[in-house]
Design a protein around this motif. Sequence first.
Motif, PDB file in Angstrom:
ATOM      1  N   LYS A   1       0.829  -1.202   0.000  1.00  0.00           N
ATOM      2  CA  LYS A   1       0.000   0.000   0.000  1.00  0.00           C
ATOM      3  C   LYS A   1       0.865   1.255   0.000  1.00  0.00           C
ATOM      4  O   LYS A   1       0.625   2.204  -0.763  1.00  0.00           O
ATOM      5  CB  LYS A   1      -0.910  -0.006   1.231  1.00  0.00           C
ATOM      6  N   LEU A   2       1.879   1.278   0.853  1.00  0.00           N
ATOM      7  CA  LEU A   2       2.750   2.448   0.956  1.00  0.00           C
ATOM      8  C   LEU A   2       3.544   2.670  -0.330  1.00  0.00           C
ATOM      9  O   LEU A   2       3.697   3.814  -0.781  1.00  0.00           O
ATOM     10  CB  LEU A   2       3.690   2.290   2.144  1.00  0.00           C
TER      11      LEU A   2
ATOM     12  N   SER B   1       2.591   1.871  -3.264  1.00  0.00           N
ATOM     13  CA  SER B   1       1.655   2.362  -4.281  1.00  0.00           C
ATOM     14  C   SER B   1       1.466   3.868  -4.158  1.00  0.00           C
ATOM     15  O   SER B   1       1.314   4.567  -5.170  1.00  0.00           O
ATOM     16  CB  SER B   1       0.304   1.642  -4.164  1.00  0.00           C
ATOM     17  N   LEU B   2       1.486   4.376  -2.945  1.00  0.00           N
ATOM     18  CA  LEU B   2       1.346   5.821  -2.730  1.00  0.00           C
ATOM     19  C   LEU B   2       2.601   6.563  -3.181  1.00  0.00           C
ATOM     20  O   LEU B   2       2.525   7.628  -3.799  1.00  0.00           O
ATOM     21  CB  LEU B   2       1.063   6.103  -1.252  1.00  0.00           C
ATOM     22  N   ASP B   3       3.753   5.990  -2.865  1.00  0.00           N
ATOM     23  CA  ASP B   3       5.015   6.632  -3.228  1.00  0.00           C
ATOM     24  C   ASP B   3       5.265   6.624  -4.734  1.00  0.00           C
ATOM     25  O   ASP B   3       5.942   7.513  -5.261  1.00  0.00           O
ATOM     26  CB  ASP B   3       6.190   5.944  -2.526  1.00  0.00           C
TER      27      ASP B   3
ATOM     28  N   LYS C   1       2.841   6.408  -7.178  1.00  0.00           N
ATOM     29  CA  LYS C   1       1.690   6.830  -7.978  1.00  0.00           C
ATOM     30  C   LYS C   1       2.062   7.929  -8.963  1.00  0.00           C
ATOM     31  O   LYS C   1       1.662   7.886 -10.143  1.00  0.00           O
ATOM     32  CB  LYS C   1       0.561   7.311  -7.066  1.00  0.00           C
ATOM     33  N   ASP C   2       2.826   8.910  -8.521  1.00  0.00           N
ATOM     34  CA  ASP C   2       3.216  10.014  -9.398  1.00  0.00           C
ATOM     35  C   ASP C   2       4.134   9.555 -10.527  1.00  0.00           C
ATOM     36  O   ASP C   2       4.260  10.237 -11.548  1.00  0.00           O
ATOM     37  CB  ASP C   2       3.906  11.122  -8.601  1.00  0.00           C
TER      38      ASP C   2
ATOM     39  N   THR D   1      -4.200  -0.114  -8.337  1.00  0.00           N
ATOM     40  CA  THR D   1      -2.992  -0.017  -7.523  1.00  0.00           C
ATOM     41  C   THR D   1      -3.324   0.135  -6.039  1.00  0.00           C
ATOM     42  O   THR D   1      -4.358   0.699  -5.659  1.00  0.00           O
ATOM     43  CB  THR D   1      -2.118   1.178  -7.981  1.00  0.00           C
ATOM     44  N   GLY D   2      -2.434  -0.410  -5.205  1.00  0.00           N
ATOM     45  CA  GLY D   2      -2.580  -0.278  -3.763  1.00  0.00           C
ATOM     46  C   GLY D   2      -3.584  -1.220  -3.124  1.00  0.00           C
ATOM     47  O   GLY D   2      -3.884  -1.075  -1.937  1.00  0.00           O
TER      48      GLY D   2
END
Length: 253
Positions: free
Chosen positions: A160-161, A163-165, A167-168, A222-223
């Motif tokens: 999950k983390l 996917s956040l990092d 994403k950009d 994603t995530g």
Amino acid sequence: MQKVLVIGASRGLGAALVEQYSSGSTVFATSRSQAPDSKGSTTYIGGIDVATENAGQDLVSSLKQNSASNLDVVIITAGYFGTESFDAPSWEKELKMYTTSSMAPVFLVHHIVRAGLMAKGSKIILVSSESGSITLRHQSEGGGNYGHHASKAALNMVGKLLSLDLKDKNIAVGTVHPGFMRTEMTKSVGFDKFWDEGGAVTPDQAAESLAKFIDGFDMSKTGEFWAPRGPGIRGVRRWSGDAFEAPVVDKDV
């Protein structure tokens, strides 16, 4: 032709994924020990022990030496299962499970991405397990095997983390439960007695369904935690349906 990196490809699901992708993709496959000779479109990279601090750096160096770039899919399937009980927990086994399952992916992905080896719109798949789900754990399954279950729960959070990092960067990250499998790993911990009852599949069958899932996996998914074959702990089906439509959502993990 897409480029696929399989980390942990010496046996089981990893080896089956290499076979699955080798006919239509350029494949890079790692192993902890000495790698077999490369053949066809598959390049084997040996000496990558994901439980060591320098694994990510060593992997990037080897990938560059083999002219690997613009990776479309990275699958991290390396794992270790050491049995424990409440009466006999094992510090050594737990440390190895946490390091292999939930710490290693952070550093592997960090080094691969920072080295610029991922293609635009690429995908990272972390092979986890429903055994890391808090919601799906019930009294009937009992306790024990703390390192196995908790390291998979930690891996789900890592996914999950990441996917956040990422994403950009337009890199999709997913964690998956590939299905209960008939492997040397599950046999070595005595789970072969549940193979028939639990509908265990071969690594080849799991690889086929996972590859199909990955084909349709993108940033819209994603995530999330997915079970392409549907989950079932020791033969008990707790969720059924098409994983392409409904993820296994564990709000407690």
